[in-house]
Motif scaffolding. Structure first.
Motif, mmCIF file in Angstrom:
data_model
loop_
_atom_site.group_PDB
_atom_site.id
_atom_site.type_symbol
_atom_site.label_atom_id
_atom_site.label_comp_id
_atom_site.label_asym_id
_atom_site.label_seq_id
_atom_site.Cartn_x
_atom_site.Cartn_y
_atom_site.Cartn_z
ATOM 1 N N ALA A 1 51.454 11.117 -5.576
ATOM 2 C CA ALA A 1 51.141 11.811 -4.618
ATOM 3 C C ALA A 1 50.161 10.972 -3.633
ATOM 4 C CB ALA A 1 50.384 13.161 -4.979
ATOM 5 N N GLU A 2 50.094 11.070 -2.289
ATOM 6 C CA GLU A 2 49.061 10.530 -1.693
ATOM 7 C C GLU A 2 48.170 11.873 -0.844
ATOM 8 O OE1 GLU A 2 52.523 10.063 1.205
ATOM 9 O OE2 GLU A 2 52.265 10.313 -0.722
ATOM 10 N N ALA B 1 59.391 27.199 -0.263
ATOM 11 C CA ALA B 1 58.353 27.187 0.780
ATOM 12 C C ALA B 1 58.360 28.832 1.301
ATOM 13 C CB ALA B 1 58.650 26.279 1.772
ATOM 14 N N GLY C 1 55.189 29.903 -2.688
ATOM 15 C CA GLY C 1 55.076 28.817 -1.907
ATOM 16 C C GLY C 1 54.233 28.874 -0.736
ATOM 17 N N ALA D 1 50.767 28.435 -2.101
ATOM 18 C CA ALA D 1 50.470 27.029 -2.176
ATOM 19 C C ALA D 1 50.413 26.147 -1.043
ATOM 20 C CB ALA D 1 51.930 26.472 -2.911
ATOM 21 N N LEU D 2 51.208 26.428 -0.088
ATOM 22 C CA LEU D 2 50.786 25.744 1.252
ATOM 23 C C LEU D 2 49.396 25.973 1.841
ATOM 24 C CD1 LEU D 2 54.377 26.381 2.921
ATOM 25 C CD2 LEU D 2 53.458 24.132 2.179
ATOM 26 N N ALA E 1 46.985 24.116 -0.399
ATOM 27 C CA ALA E 1 47.098 22.581 -0.009
ATOM 28 C C ALA E 1 46.417 22.198 1.107
ATOM 29 C CB ALA E 1 48.600 22.169 -0.078
ATOM 30 N N ASP F 1 42.648 22.504 0.419
ATOM 31 C CA ASP F 1 42.396 21.312 -0.423
ATOM 32 C C ASP F 1 42.418 19.898 0.278
ATOM 33 O OD1 ASP F 1 41.727 23.229 -2.366
ATOM 34 O OD2 ASP F 1 43.631 23.168 -3.437
ATOM 35 N N LEU G 1 45.407 18.643 0.724
ATOM 36 C CA LEU G 1 46.813 17.935 0.227
ATOM 37 C C LEU G 1 47.619 17.958 1.303
ATOM 38 C CD1 LEU G 1 47.377 16.898 -2.472
ATOM 39 C CD2 LEU G 1 48.378 19.191 -2.918
ATOM 40 N N LEU G 2 47.643 18.676 2.433
ATOM 41 C CA LEU G 2 48.740 18.961 3.385
ATOM 42 C C LEU G 2 47.891 19.154 4.707
ATOM 43 C CD1 LEU G 2 51.699 19.840 3.715
ATOM 44 C CD2 LEU G 2 50.508 22.272 3.957
ATOM 45 N N THR G 3 48.593 18.430 5.838
ATOM 46 C CA THR G 3 48.011 18.587 7.000
ATOM 47 C C THR G 3 48.828 19.444 7.805
ATOM 48 O OG1 THR G 3 47.302 16.242 7.202
ATOM 49 C CG2 THR G 3 47.282 17.483 9.159
ATOM 50 N N ASP H 1 50.658 21.608 9.922
ATOM 51 C CA ASP H 1 51.411 21.214 11.261
ATOM 52 C C ASP H 1 52.322 22.336 11.780
ATOM 53 O OD1 ASP H 1 53.186 21.262 9.414
ATOM 54 O OD2 ASP H 1 53.996 19.177 9.638
ATOM 55 N N ALA I 1 55.466 23.014 11.169
ATOM 56 C CA ALA I 1 56.269 23.697 9.980
ATOM 57 C C ALA I 1 55.397 24.698 9.364
ATOM 58 C CB ALA I 1 56.968 22.547 9.246
ATOM 59 N N PHE I 2 54.281 24.449 8.799
ATOM 60 C CA PHE I 2 53.221 25.143 8.245
ATOM 61 C C PHE I 2 53.174 26.347 9.360
ATOM 62 C CE2 PHE I 2 49.041 27.004 7.642
ATOM 63 C CZ PHE I 2 48.959 27.052 6.387
#
Lengths: 447, 471
Positions: free
Chosen positions: A2-3, A48, A53, A56-57, A60, A63, A65-67, A69, A71-72
């Motif tokens: 993971a990045e 998701a 899900g 978690a989004l 994330a 945290d 871990l996710l930008t 966008d 889709a979010f």
């Protein structure tokens, strides 16, 4: 491996960090018990699209871990907000709050609504629902449209084809509107038949009061028959549910305060709702205003007194005898679609069923997955037409399976959705969708 | 991220709808039911046929990309967290019941089939599939097979391994094997079926299973025995077995667990008791009555405060369903619940309970215990907060001692949850150095490139517990 997400500040991520309740996000331990309860997971099988899900989004995004966008944002919109995941959650995660906090943030940072969603939202949320008089004017206009043949005329010009197909369909199943509302029809105060058990305030709703005025009138008559004094405070307004569920928390709080005041001044013992969606919202005013020191106590007072009409009748009322006045000799079969918020938030699933079973001359059959959302979900059927249609079509398979002649429900949105389903499936003539209150009123044997 | 080349190759096998690598999909496949573990996969794929799974394995082995196959991601050992990245393969689209053979009493199913749906389906045909992990409303048969799931009925009816007769599986290089069959006897070579059951996705990808079905019991009775003394309850368990009665279910819940379960399910369980035994017996009606009477006597002999028999099947079902929520319900106490499943011989249940409480007190951590006492499988669960590293450290130290205690009582580090990531450092304690060498040899034979669920079962370094966060 993971990045991490890019460290460049994303305004939505920043907003989510402030607004999401991190304790609730942490309380989700990802056991997955919510998955089978979730209609969108049921439809898609995609993680998701499940409460686990979506949480978690959200986590994330907070945290880093996710930008978050587009889709979010879409994923948050896909949630029906039926809250079937909450009673399914052993850890007691308040998903309903999380999704509202997420949507509130998304709403602040979005520029991508389809044109008609924007127009409808702005007009309805700010200019219409909060203003009972304007709602009644709209009701009057609708009535004119429906009664004068203007509707037919417009339909014949093909003008409706300019609207998306699902809006055109909705236009066809709309019940006859009223320009008066319940107070205009029968006045504000109504005395109990026989000895008074308690004084209750009727929450008339905004859409409810112009499209289902009869249901409001019938609710009053059922309540007085069962021994309640009924007051309908005229200064009440929209409950704010559509606002809160669509990320307009500030507006929802304003409406809540107006309602608190209206019902407190009326001096009622209970605040009765005949629409699951509104009732659930009213019952959560304590949470909505928990950070407001001036209103907190009033909100607690109010929230504890909100009750669904079925539950009030069953638990405290003198239930009248019910006999369905059927035309033929054969027993009519009835079934019931739960209102999600009535069941999952107000906890009222037993009371409506007990009432239906008390009606003579009908046979009650439980529909498979009656506790699963019908896809109406506020304005979800307008904003997410494809998902809503898929959910509805599965719902109608189960409806057909009951062979019932009457489909009962306890919320105007669900009722319209059931009417739409019946229309789409070509069941008109075999099955009719009716509000539980109207059905009980029709069957009531007056004492 | 996977390269464009690999993505194209996977799409040519699965179609464009079968491959996803957007951030939302990756985040939502970065965890399972295990606390404090999260690593993002590079892509997520959704096969629909065995041929597609085979095609996928050819692509991945050519590029040496790790693959984690999974069902609903409810396991509790970190088994489906993609710790080394790569591709997560979700089996949900392969969810058909291929056949129920009423002559041989077998069912052939695809791995993505929901466990409860399957159980309900066969019950509708008048048959019985006993393995019932607490997650059965969510979990899949494939996941159950990969982890060799147990459940509430394990003590009398055994676990998943006792019901798998045959498998179809895809090897790391894409070849397809079939093991066993609709056969009650089969000794043709090594028992590859049993080897694959519980192999945690590290040896092959299971694509179809033939399962044994049995006739259902004619009647059942469910009872609760309530105790003011936890060890009295634990001793009862050993006494029942000693009396040569094997109940269908024999569960224990301690005081804290009773409270949270009752908060969730509103069953009116007594909050002032130190332990409850949930006991179910099934079989011929007279035998059930007789056993329940004997069990009640044993309970009273161990000073049970109260004994109640469920009045209706609905009430019994509610009790069992509530018990299944215990693990998650404990999250009502503190946000993070870390649960283990140390298992001991059934005669040692009371000793193990004593050990757990001694160790918890020693490390200053709260450990609630519930579990399948009747098969010696306890679930000591620490309620804690992942945001407090110091406390988490103490919890880990406590669990290390609990594993030690279990092994010294003749037990094992895991009864039904699997080794996965979280128990890998302790595996050698149970199986020894030679055992590990042998298992590594098996792994090497099946998966020479090490691409199937890498990082699981075998620890890089033994003993120290691995806690990963955000990759």
């Amino acid at each position: 491996m993971a990045e991490s997400a890019s460290p460049v500040a994303n305004p939505l991520a920043e907003k989510l960090k402030i607004s999401l309740d991190y304790d609730q996000l942490t309380n989700c331990m990802r056991c997955g018990f919510c998955l089978p309860a979730c209609p969108t997971f049921h439809e898609t099988g995609v993680e998701a699209e499940s409460p686990r899900g979506r949480i978690a989004l959200m986590k994330a995004a907070v945290d880093g871990l996710l930008t978050p966008d587009r889709a979010f944002a879409e994923q948050m919109d896909h949630c029906l907000g039926c809250r079937a995941c909450e009673p399914a959650c052993p850890a007691d995660v308040k998903y309903g709050r999380l999704i509202e906090q997420a949507r509130d943030s998304v709403e602040e940072h979005r520029h991508d609504h389809r044109w008609w969603v924007k127009v409808v939202r702005k007009a309805a949320f700010e200019g219409l629902f909060p203003h009972p008089r304007r709602m009644r004017l709209l009701g009057g206009a609708l009535k004119l449209y429906q009664r004068t043949g203007l509707g037919q005329l417009i339909r014949s010009t093909g003008a409706l084809k300019l609207l998306p197909a699902h809006l055109t369909e909705m236009e066809r199943i709309m019940p006859a509107a009223s320009g008066h509302g319940v107070i205009g029809r029968i006045g504000e105060r109504h005395a109990a038949k026989g000895e008074r058990i308690a004084t209750v305030g009727l929450f008339r709703g905004c859409i409810m009061d112009i499209l289902f005025t009869d249901t409001n009138v019938n609710t009053v008559e059922l309540l007085t028959e069962a021994g309640f004094d009924v007051v309908i405070p005229d200064s009440q307004t929209c409950c704010g549910a559509l606002h809160a569920h669509s990320g307009e928390q500030a507006q929802a709080r304003q409406l809540a305060k107006r309602n608190l005041q209206a019902f407190q001044e009326a001096g009622v013992d209970w605040i009765v709702s005949n629409a699951g969606g509104c009732g659930a919202m009213l019952q959560e005013y304590d949470h909505l205003l928990h950070e407001d020191p001036q209103w907190k106590d009033n909100a607690n007072w109010f929230a504890q007194r909100v009750v669904d009409v079925s539950r009030l009748l069953v638990e405290r009322g003198r239930i009248p005898a019910f006999r369905f006045p059927q035309a033929g000799q054969e027993e009519v079969r009835i079934t019931y679609q739960d209102s999600c918020h009535l069941r999952n938030v107000m906890g009222s699933y037993d009371s409506p069923r007990r009432l239906m079973r008390q009606v003579d001359g009908v046979e009650y059959v439980e529909m498979a997955e009656a506790d699963r959302c019908c896809g109406s979900a506020g304005i979800y059927n307008l904003t997410q037409p494809e998902m809503s249609a898929n959910i509805l079509s599965h719902k109608m398979e189960h409806a057909r399976g009951t062979s019932a002649g009457i489909m009962l429900t306890s919320n105007p949105g669900c009722l319209l959705q059931m009417k739409l389903g019946i229309e789409r499936e070509g069941l008109a003539g075999q099955m009719e969708a009716v509000h539980l209150v109207d059905f009980l009123h029709q069957s009531m044997v007056r004492g | 991220m996977i390269s464009e080349t690999v993505k194209r190759e996977l799409e040519s096998v699965l179609g464009s709808g079968g491959v996803k690598d957007d951030p939302e999909t990756r985040v939502t496949h970065s965890y399972d039911g295990t606390p404090m573990l999260q690593v993002l996969p590079d892509a997520v794929i959704y096969p629909e046929t065995t041929a597609q799974v085979s095609g996928v394995m050819k692509v991945l082995s050519a590029h040496r990309i790790p693959l984690v196959s999974r069902g609903s991601g409810t396991n509790l050992c970190g088994g489906t967290v993609p710790v080394e990245g790569g591709v997560v393969m979700v089996m949900h689209r392969m969810n058909r019941i291929v056949e129920v053979d009423l002559q041989n009493l077998t069912a052939t199913v695809q791995p993505g089939l929901n466990t409860k749906q399957f159980i309900v389906h066969v019950e509708g045909l008048g048959l019985f599939y006993p393995p019932d992990p607490s997650s059965m409303a969510v979990s899949t048969i494939g996941g159950n097979i990969a982890e060799c799931s147990g459940g509430l009925r394990g003590l009398k009816y055994g676990t998943t391994k006792d019901y798998v007769l045959g498998l179809e599986a895809v090897l790391a290089d894409g070849r397809i094997i079939r093991t066993g069959g609709k056969l009650m006897k089969d000794v043709a070579g090594y028992d590859l079926t049993k080897l694959l059951v519980g192999s945690e996705g590290t040896l092959a990808v299971i694509t179809e299973a033939t399962l044994k079905l049995i006739p259902p019991p004619k009647s059942k009775k469910t009872m609760l025995a309530m105790y003011r003394d936890l060890y009295g309850a634990a001793r009862t368990v050993s006494k029942i077995i000693e009396s040569r009665i094997i109940p269908a279910t024999l569960e224990i819940l301690d005081r804290q667990t009773i409270r949270v379960v009752d908060d969730f399910a509103n069953l009116g369980l007594p909050h002032d008791m130190d332990a409850i035994l949930l006991i179910e017996q099934d079989g011929e009606p007279e035998a059930v009555e007789r056993d329940i009477a004997i069990i009640a006597d044993i309970c009273r002999g161990e000073s049970a405060e109260r004994i109640e028999v469920a009045a209706t099947p609905e009430q019994a079902l509610k009790l069992l369903t509530a018990r299944r929520s215990a693990f998650t319900a404990l999250a009502r106490l503190r946000p993070t619940t870390i649960l283990e499943d140390a298992t001991v011989p059934r005669s040692k249940i009371a000793d193990m309970m004593l050990e757990i409480n001694r160790i918890a007190a020693k490390h200053g951590v709260q450990i609630c215990t519930f579990g399948h006492a009747g098969d010696g499988n306890l679930h000591p669960t620490a309620t804690t907060d992942a945001r407090d590293p110091e406390e988490i450290h103490r919890v880990e130290a406590a669990f290390e001692e609990i594993f030690e205690a279990a092994i010294s009582l003749g037990g094992t580090i895991t009864g039904e949850h699997g080794v996965g990531l979280v128990k890998a450092p302790f595996l050698e304690w149970k199986v020894g150095e030679a055992g590990i060498d042998l298992m590594r040899g098996v792994k090497q034979a099946f998966d020479p490139l090490g691409i199937l669920n890498p990082g699981k079962v075998f620890a890089k370094s033994a003993r120290k517990r691995v806690v990963l966060q955000h990759g």
